[in-house]
Structures are given as C-alpha cells and as structure tokens.
Design a protein around this motif. Structure first.
Motif, mmCIF file in Angstrom:
data_model
loop_
_atom_site.group_PDB
_atom_site.id
_atom_site.type_symbol
_atom_site.label_atom_id
_atom_site.label_comp_id
_atom_site.label_asym_id
_atom_site.label_seq_id
_atom_site.Cartn_x
_atom_site.Cartn_y
_atom_site.Cartn_z
ATOM 1 N N UNK A 108 0.809 -1.209 0.000
ATOM 2 C CA UNK A 108 0.000 0.000 0.000
ATOM 3 C C UNK A 108 0.842 1.258 0.000
ATOM 4 N N UNK A 109 0.208 2.356 -0.277
ATOM 5 C CA UNK A 109 0.898 3.637 -0.213
ATOM 6 C C UNK A 109 0.921 4.126 1.230
ATOM 7 N N UNK A 110 1.763 5.078 1.505
ATOM 8 C CA UNK A 110 1.852 5.604 2.853
ATOM 9 C C UNK A 110 0.694 6.524 3.184
ATOM 10 N N UNK A 111 0.407 6.706 4.479
ATOM 11 C CA UNK A 111 -0.677 7.608 4.880
ATOM 12 C C UNK A 111 -0.254 9.071 4.774
ATOM 13 N N UNK A 112 -1.218 9.944 4.719
ATOM 14 C CA UNK A 112 -0.983 11.388 4.756
ATOM 15 C C UNK A 112 -1.746 11.939 5.955
ATOM 16 N N UNK A 113 -1.039 12.581 6.858
ATOM 17 C CA UNK A 113 -1.654 13.131 8.061
ATOM 18 C C UNK A 113 -1.394 14.626 8.118
ATOM 19 N N UNK A 114 -2.449 15.404 8.227
ATOM 20 C CA UNK A 114 -2.342 16.840 8.414
ATOM 21 C C UNK A 114 -3.099 17.169 9.695
#
Length: 176
Positions: A108-114
């Motif tokens: 899977x792709x990595x998560x994006x957290x803002x």
C-alpha cells in the motif's frame, strides 16, 4: 554561468560523508539567515531546486525533515512558521502545491496526516478552503476517497469528544 558542486566522496564499504551548512550561533542577537535560491532569468525559465534523499536497498528510505524554529521565551515567544507557497504568475495560472504519499509496487501507499499539535490549552485551528475570486468563480473543494477493486475507503466527518462539556457541532451550509 559556471556550475558549483558541493559533495562528499563516494564510499564502497560504508556510509558516505556528511555535508553540514549552517549559520553560527548568536548570543545577544538573532542568528543569521540561510537562503537557498536560484538566480533570476531574463529570456528563459527560472531554475529548479531539488531536495531529495538517495535510494537505499537494505532498509527504509531516508527522511526529509523541515522544522521551523522553537522559541523558549517565557512571554510572546511564538514558534516559527513553515510556509509552502507555489509560484505566482502574471498572465497564466499560478503554480500548484501537491502533497502526496509514496507509492509502492507491491504494497500500500503511505498515509498522509495533516493535523495541529496537541496542547494543554486550545489546540490550533485548521482551515481548508479555496481562494476567493474577484472576477470569476472560486475553486471547487472535493473530499472523496479513491476508487478500489474490492472496498473503497470510508469518509468520516466528526467532531472530537469532550470530557467536561458538549462536543463541537458539524455545520454544512451553502454560500449566502
């Protein structure tokens, strides 16, 4: 103009060397400014700046960390800002800002957290909006999960819980 290269030597049996560029510490005043820029161009395109980590084949890839300055002042000591702005344009579209997680060929792709940071007082607010327009339409705002072969991801809009009062509201409205 000529080309300038700053690099450490290659290594065949270990890590290559470090390159450290910094301004000096200061007592009784501000430390110096550090600027990385390309030159202006007349009759051509402006140059690019690339900040990248080299490839590794025996572990995780290296990190790129951008951190603003910390303040230890007792009063009115705000931490520094991190500002990412695309280029302006006189007669065409301004540049884009794209934040994307890393791809994977086998997983899977990595998560994006803002997020704003936790705090003993009020945590910071977060705004997500398109810019206003004085002569045409403002931009669209889309919040959606991507398509999938099995199950697409869910979209959740919720306020946080509160241990000593009412939780926040969720308001959805159109413009006046």
């Amino acid at each position: 103009s000529g080309k300038a290269t700053l690099a450490t030597g290659t290594s065949s049996a270990g890590a290559s060397g470090e390159v450290a560029v910094s301004t000096g510490a200061a007592t009784g005043g501000a430390s110096g400014t550090f600027a990385v820029t390309t030159g202006a161009a007349t009759g051509g395109a402006g140059g690019s700046i690339s900040l990248a980590v080299g490839t590794g084949d025996t572990g995780p890839g290296g990190d790129v960390v951008v951190t603003a300055g910390e303040s230890t002042a007792e009063l009115y000591g705000l931490g520094g800002d991190v500002l990412v702005t695309a280029g302006h344009s006189k007669a065409a579209l301004g540049g884009s800002v794209k934040i994307e997680s890393g791809a994977s060929t086998q997983s899977g792709t990595g998560p994006v957290t803002v997020a704003s940071a936790d705090a003993p007082g009020d945590s910071g607010a977060m705004g997500l909006s398109t810019g206003s327009s004085s002569m045409a339409a403002s931009g669209d705002l889309a919040l959606a999960t991507g398509p999938a072969q099995t199950f697409s991801g869910k979209a959740t809009l919720a306020t946080g819980t509160s241990s000593a009062g009412a939780s926040g509201e969720v308001a959805v409205s159109t413009g006046a």
